[in-house]
Design an enzyme around this catalytic site. Structure first.
Site, PDB file in Angstrom:
ATOM      1  N   LYS A   1      32.094  29.485   1.538  1.00  0.00           N
ATOM      2  CA  LYS A   1      33.136  28.553   1.991  1.00  0.00           C
ATOM      3  C   LYS A   1      34.493  28.838   1.361  1.00  0.00           C
ATOM      4  CE  LYS A   1      30.638  24.753   3.905  1.00  0.00           C
ATOM      5  NZ  LYS A   1      29.213  25.020   3.603  1.00  0.00           N
TER       6      LYS A   1
ATOM      7  N   GLU B   1      37.790  17.331   5.083  1.00  0.00           N
ATOM      8  CA  GLU B   1      36.656  16.416   5.097  1.00  0.00           C
ATOM      9  C   GLU B   1      35.479  17.173   4.498  1.00  0.00           C
ATOM     10  OE1 GLU B   1      37.319  18.328   7.794  1.00  0.00           O
ATOM     11  OE2 GLU B   1      35.382  19.326   7.498  1.00  0.00           O
TER      12      GLU B   1
ATOM     13  N   SER C   1      24.118  32.929   2.062  1.00  0.00           N
ATOM     14  CA  SER C   1      25.412  32.244   2.136  1.00  0.00           C
ATOM     15  C   SER C   1      25.810  31.518   0.868  1.00  0.00           C
ATOM     16  CB  SER C   1      25.403  31.270   3.316  1.00  0.00           C
ATOM     17  OG  SER C   1      24.310  30.373   3.223  1.00  0.00           O
TER      18      SER C   1
HETATM   19  C1  LIG Z   1      28.143  24.879   4.407  1.00  0.00           C
HETATM   20  C2  LIG Z   1      27.109  25.900   4.188  1.00  0.00           C
HETATM   21  C3  LIG Z   1      26.434  26.517   5.267  1.00  0.00           C
HETATM   22  C4  LIG Z   1      26.648  26.133   6.709  1.00  0.00           C
HETATM   23  O1  LIG Z   1      27.925  26.315   7.194  1.00  0.00           O
HETATM   24  P1  LIG Z   1      28.291  27.477   8.233  1.00  0.00           P
HETATM   25  O2  LIG Z   1      29.658  27.119   8.667  1.00  0.00           O
HETATM   26  O3  LIG Z   1      27.283  27.446   9.326  1.00  0.00           O
HETATM   27  O4  LIG Z   1      28.229  28.752   7.478  1.00  0.00           O
HETATM   28  C5  LIG Z   1      25.509  27.516   4.989  1.00  0.00           C
HETATM   29  N1  LIG Z   1      25.233  27.876   3.732  1.00  0.00           N
HETATM   30  C6  LIG Z   1      25.838  27.305   2.678  1.00  0.00           C
HETATM   31  C7  LIG Z   1      25.476  27.756   1.294  1.00  0.00           C
HETATM   32  C8  LIG Z   1      26.799  26.308   2.850  1.00  0.00           C
HETATM   33  O5  LIG Z   1      27.394  25.736   1.800  1.00  0.00           O
END
Ligand SMILES: *Cc1c(COP(=O)(O)O)cnc(C)c1O
Length: 418
Positions: A107, A129, A395
């Site tokens: 993010k 938000e 992610s």
């Molecule tokens: C917020 C988040 C997601 C989901 O958001 P996307 O916009 O679909 O990437 C996935 N993995 C993590 C670790 C997150 O914090």
């Protein structure tokens, strides 16, 4: 079997996509996308669109962004071979480690990029938000870094559930505003942030956290997250001399997935798989698998796939991972789904938890529960394709999930259950 005409049409759309023709001048990805926002916010979106087109292509802005990505975010993030998962799955597994990025997930790539953009556009303050608090923390950190005050709207229910992230945001200098209207979670928080933006759309910049929303947001977020796939593709080619056979990422709003996928869309030999939250089951309200179970409609500014009932009412969703618990998905994913370039599947809460445990025990990495959905999807893919070379987008890290993990996995581990 798909007929020849349909196949040719899909080929045409993909060629347009690869030629950079999406979003088109109306902010569309084929039938999806667009700008379904209140009249009062149209000028702000238009200003943002002009600003984004100008600055994202500006060498000086790119240099500044790249400097922050390396000096502050910690890019490039590592590409880790996963030898033990590889052995267990009978595959060759690589992990793109966004968990190693500053604040613990992908993010931050988007937050710092948009904060820098806001400064170039002359914004005096930023609103955002947040649901689980991850985007709020990334925004608060990025705003502190670029020297802009930050207000984060967060549902009162979420503030209770995610108290540590509220504290982190406040330490980073953000003002966190509890939202007590509506469902008192993410959807109500988005409404409040938009209301704030409407009240002063020139001095305020709205920092959106995923590849969703009215045009140009899905475009901006994709451009800022595409660094994930560009890096991963170059790293893998350098390390192994070949592309992967398959690419897997989890999909909530779709920002980490589109970021990983984008550099590979033209590589026809690469199967691309997005994994949504299958929750507790396929029934209404039991999951957040938007592309698997949804139908098209309008939510938060764009026309895309959506979990809704037959009257068009947005469905409640469920997922064990807060980051995937959203009834919509970015418009570019809806297009990629419609032409079959990306396969969208789901993984259940239980499959994700099992994948958290396997990744911890095999590789010494505690993944976010969101990311574990990608691991679960990849494991299933590997079982069907022995020997597959598979690149997984990790992610984020799972430290933020300790409360959930304590209530679920940890008791199994302590009881010595396999
Ligand atoms: C917020 C988040 C997601 C989901 O958001 P996307 O916009 O679909 O990437 C996935 N993995 C993590 C670790 C997150 O914090």
């Amino acid at each position: 079997m798909m007929n020849v005409e349909t196949a040719a049409e899909h080929e045409r759309v993909l060629a347009d996509l690869l030629a950079g023709r999406y979003p088109d001048e109306r902010g569309r990805y084929g039938p999806f996308g667009g700008r379904y926002v209140p009249e009062t916010l149209i000028p702000a979106h238009e200003r943002l669109e002009r600003g984004a087109r100008r600055w994202l292509a500006d060498p000086d802005f790119q240099a500044e962004l790249n400097r922050e990505l390396s000096d502050w975010v910690g890019r490039p993030t590592a590409l880790s071979p996963a030898p033990h998962l590889s052995k267990r799955w009978g595959a060759l597994v690589w992990l793109k480690r966004e968990d190693l990025a500053h604040t613990g997930a992908h993010k931050i790539n988007n937050a710092i990029g948009q904060a820098l953009l806001a400064r170039r556009l002359g914004a005096k303050r930023i609103v955002a938000e947040t649901g689980a608090g991850q985007h709020g923390v990334a925004s608060a950190a990025a705003c502190a870094r670029v020297g802009l005050p930050c207000t984060v709207y967060m549902g009162a229910v979420d503030m209770e559930r995610q108290a540590p992230n509220v504290g982190r945001m406040r330490l980073l200098g953000a003002t966190v505003v509890p939202v007590t209207s509506g469902d008192r979670t993410l959807r109500a928080a988005i409404d409040e942030a938009l209301r704030d933006w409407v009240s002063d759309p020139t001095a305020t910049y709205y920092l959106l956290g995923s590849a969703v929303g009215g045009h140009p947001y899905p475009y901006i977020v994709r451009e800022l997250q595409a660094v994930i796939g560009r890096e991963a593709r170059a790293q893998l080619l350098e390390r192994s001399g070949a592309l992967p056979d398959a690419l897997v990422a989890c999909v909530g709003g779709g920002s980490n997935a589109i970021g990983l996928f984008h550099a590979f869309l033209g590589d026809r030999s690469v199967d691309i798989i997005g994994v949504e939250a299958g929750g507790r089951g396929s029934g209404l309200g039991e999951n957040a698998a938007t592309l698997v179970n949804g139908r098209p409609g309008v939510l938060h500014g764009s026309y895309s796939m959506l979990l809704q009932d037959r009257h068009g009412q947005i469905q409640e969703t469920h997922s064990i991972s807060a980051g995937l618990d959203y009834p919509g998905v970015g418009p570019e994913h809806s297009l990629l789904n419609s032409i079959g370039r990306v396969r969208y599947e789901s993984a259940s809460d239980d499959e994700a938890l099992a994948a958290v445990r396997e990744c911890c025990e095999c590789e010494g990495i505690l993944p976010a529960i969101e990311s574990a959905h990608a691991l679960a999807g990849a494991r299933r893919w590997a079982a069907l394709h022995p020997g597959v070379r598979i690149l997984i987008g990790l992610s984020g890290r799972g430290d933020k999930d300790m409360l959930t993990l304590t209530q679920t996995l940890l008791s199994q581990v302590q009881a010595g259950r396999p």
